[in-house]
Design an enzyme around this catalytic site. Structure first.
Site, PDB file in Angstrom:
ATOM      1  CB  SER A 172      -0.888   0.009   1.236  1.00 38.47           C
ATOM      2  OG  SER A 172      -0.080   0.325   2.350  1.00 38.47           O
ATOM      3  CE  LYS A 173      -2.471   6.915  -1.812  1.00 37.87           C
ATOM      4  NZ  LYS A 173      -2.986   7.800  -2.837  1.00 37.87           N
ATOM      5  NE  ARG A 174      -2.497   6.073   4.943  1.00 35.40           N
ATOM      6  CZ  ARG A 174      -3.366   6.566   5.807  1.00 35.40           C
ATOM      7  NH1 ARG A 174      -3.558   5.989   6.959  1.00 35.40           N
ATOM      8  NH2 ARG A 174      -4.045   7.655   5.519  1.00 35.40           N
TER       9      ARG A 174
END
Ligand code: GLU
Length: 503
Positions: A252-254
């Site tokens: 995930s881009k987190r």
């Protein structure tokens, strides 16, 4: 039978490496069987779909080197390839299911549904549609339709028993019908949901194999039932394992840069990215680490995909990219690629306004622009502590800014500025305290063009990756602190959204 596969991205965000991964396996499967690979844009979610996202997805997939035989940009015999241009087909198919008694009109209001949900949760049940509108008489339904009452169309679901779907990699998957909701097929606005549009299109576009991420397994029973209702043969299903972060969580881009364009901007070769994605759950029969797309197609066998969650590790990708740079390009090609990446006239035209006012001789240029050419600036821990913020303020400010910038679209100067002001307001710190921190995180230097200009030239993903690096150097945010921070971030967002400031 001609094998036909497809990639069906929804244009609701950045072009994700997961999309390139699924596209690659669809491409390799189709080409290994002498078949066709189709690109379809699934933009039935009118609120979240944007033309910019579609444009970025096409550009990013093209950059990887994958080519589709049919698609919204190249045309083809089974078009249109954008779902928003096929609304009439879905409406006709939804009507056909109502006619045959496999679907029904549902007039429940959002309030009715919320109430139903609450009652079911209070009773310890999994919330789902209780089927009350299936009880309406035909006359009642007709009356409500003539009165123009808002409605959706839902599919009927068997009340008991199990649905068994066959997956090429996983064998039989059995899901109790009791867990399957009476899915909405057509929304109040007359547009289809993903499920209806996806099944209708796969059929009309003569897709023979649906190769997609495992997150779609729970949808498979509904899709299988729709094929039965329509009396169509179903394509073979093949759910690939999801890409994971090195800590095993879903990519995930987190946690990691997930946009394909990030890898382009960081100076990775598209061949190396595809090569790396080709090694996600799959390997060459001779275990070669470096291989071309053509070689992958020649040896591709989808039945050799292993189901353990493949880890997408940037360090390994970087190593593989190095292998490509060391031995796969001719000198001429090497220079062409290098120039195209960071030394093109387009790059210098964008950087020129910032350079013109600052340098006296060309040899000064790198002093100002070098942060744009580095993969990651070096940020020393004591440089961070020298900033006029406490350690906690530094960590909170970086985390707030990362979150705020994740939601920023389009990526422009005023948006970046508003995000920085938002952090100042939310944490009650001054702009002149925050800016040196942002500058340091983005440049790692004493001197460079301004943080705003750097952010614009670096783009969203590279900017966020640098802020994330600075956050890690500062010691990161503990899990416990993160919970607290999430809450105060949500409060700050609410406060800003209600006053309309700092946008
Ligand atoms: N539009 C879906 C997505 O965004 C496609 C899923 C599928 O391949 O069926 O992933």
């Amino acid at each position: 039978m001609t094998v036909r596969t497809r990639i069906a991205p929804s244009p609701t965000g950045d072009p994700h490496v997961g999309t390139a991964y699924i596209a690659l396996f669809n491409y390799a499967f189709a080409k290994a069987h002498g078949g066709d690979f189709v690109l379809r844009i699934e933009d039935t979610d009118q609120v979240r779909s944007t033309a910019e996202s579609e444009h970025a997805i096409l550009e990013a997939l093209r950059w990887t080197g994958l080519r589709w035989d049919e698609g919204p940009d190249v045309g083809g015999a089974k078009g249109p390839y954008r779902q928003s241009e096929r609304a009439a087909m879905y409406r006709a198919h939804a009507a056909q299911l109502v006619e045959s008694g496999h679907a029904f009109h549902c007039f429940c209001t959002p309030e009715d549904l919320a109430e139903m949900r609450q009652a079911q949760m209070a009773a310890g049940e999994t919330p789902k549609y209780d089927g009350r509108c299936t009880q309406l008489t035909e006359t009642e339904v007709r009356k409500r339709l003539t009165d123009g009452i808002d409605h959706v169309i839902r599919m009927r679901i068997p009340k008991s028993g199990d649905c068994v779907v066959h997956d090429r990699l996983r064998g039989e998957i059995s899901i109790p019908w009791a867990q399957v909701d009476m899915q909405v097929l057509q929304k109040t606005d007359g547009l289809p949901t993903y499920h209806l549009a996806n099944v209708v299109d796969d059929h009309l576009m003569e897709i023979t194999h649906v190769i997609r991420g495992e997150e779609w397994i729970p949808s498979a029973p509904k899709h299988q039932l729709l094929y039965q209702y329509f009396g169509w043969d179903m394509p073979e299903l093949c759910h690939l394992p999801l890409l994971r972060n090195p800590d095993q969580s879903k990519l995930s881009k987190r946690k990691n840069p997930t946009s394909i364009l990030f890898y382009r901007e960081q100076g990775f070769l598209p061949e190396a990215l595809l090569n790396y994605l080709g090694r996600m759950g799959w390997s060459m029969p001779n275990d070669a680490e470096r291989f071309t797309l053509k070689e992958m197609v020649e040896s591709f066998d989808i039945d050799r995909v292993s189901l353990g969650g493949p880890i997408f590790d940037i360090e390994k990708l970087r190593w593989l990219n190095g292998q490509w740079l060391k031995s796969a390009l001719s000198d001429e090609e090497y220079v062409t690629r290098l120039m195209a990446w960071g030394f093109s006239s387009e790059f210098f035209q964008r950087a020129l306004p910032h350079l013109k006012t600052r340098i006296d001789v060309f040899s000064d240029a790198s002093e100002w622009l070098s942060p744009l050419w580095t993969q990651m600036p070096e940020v020393a821990p004591d440089a961070l502590t020298a900033v006029d913020l406490s350690e906690e303020q530094t960590q909170c400010a970086l985390q707030f800014l990362i979150w705020r910038l994740e939601a920023l679209s389009p990526w422009d100067r005023s948006g970046v500025e508003a995000s920085i002001r938002f952090v100042c307001e939310g944490l009650e710190i001054k702009l002149k305290q925050l800016m040196p921190l942002v500058f340091l995180a983005l440049s790692g230097r004493q001197q460079a063009i301004s943080a705003f200009d750097l952010a614009i030239l670096l783009g969203a993903d590279r900017t966020r990756a640098r802020l994330r690096q600075a956050l890690e150097v500062s010691g990161g945010v503990s899990k416990k602190a993160l919970k607290r921070l999430e809450k105060s971030y949500a409060d700050a967002c609410r406060a800003v959204d209600s006053t309309g400031e700092a946008h």
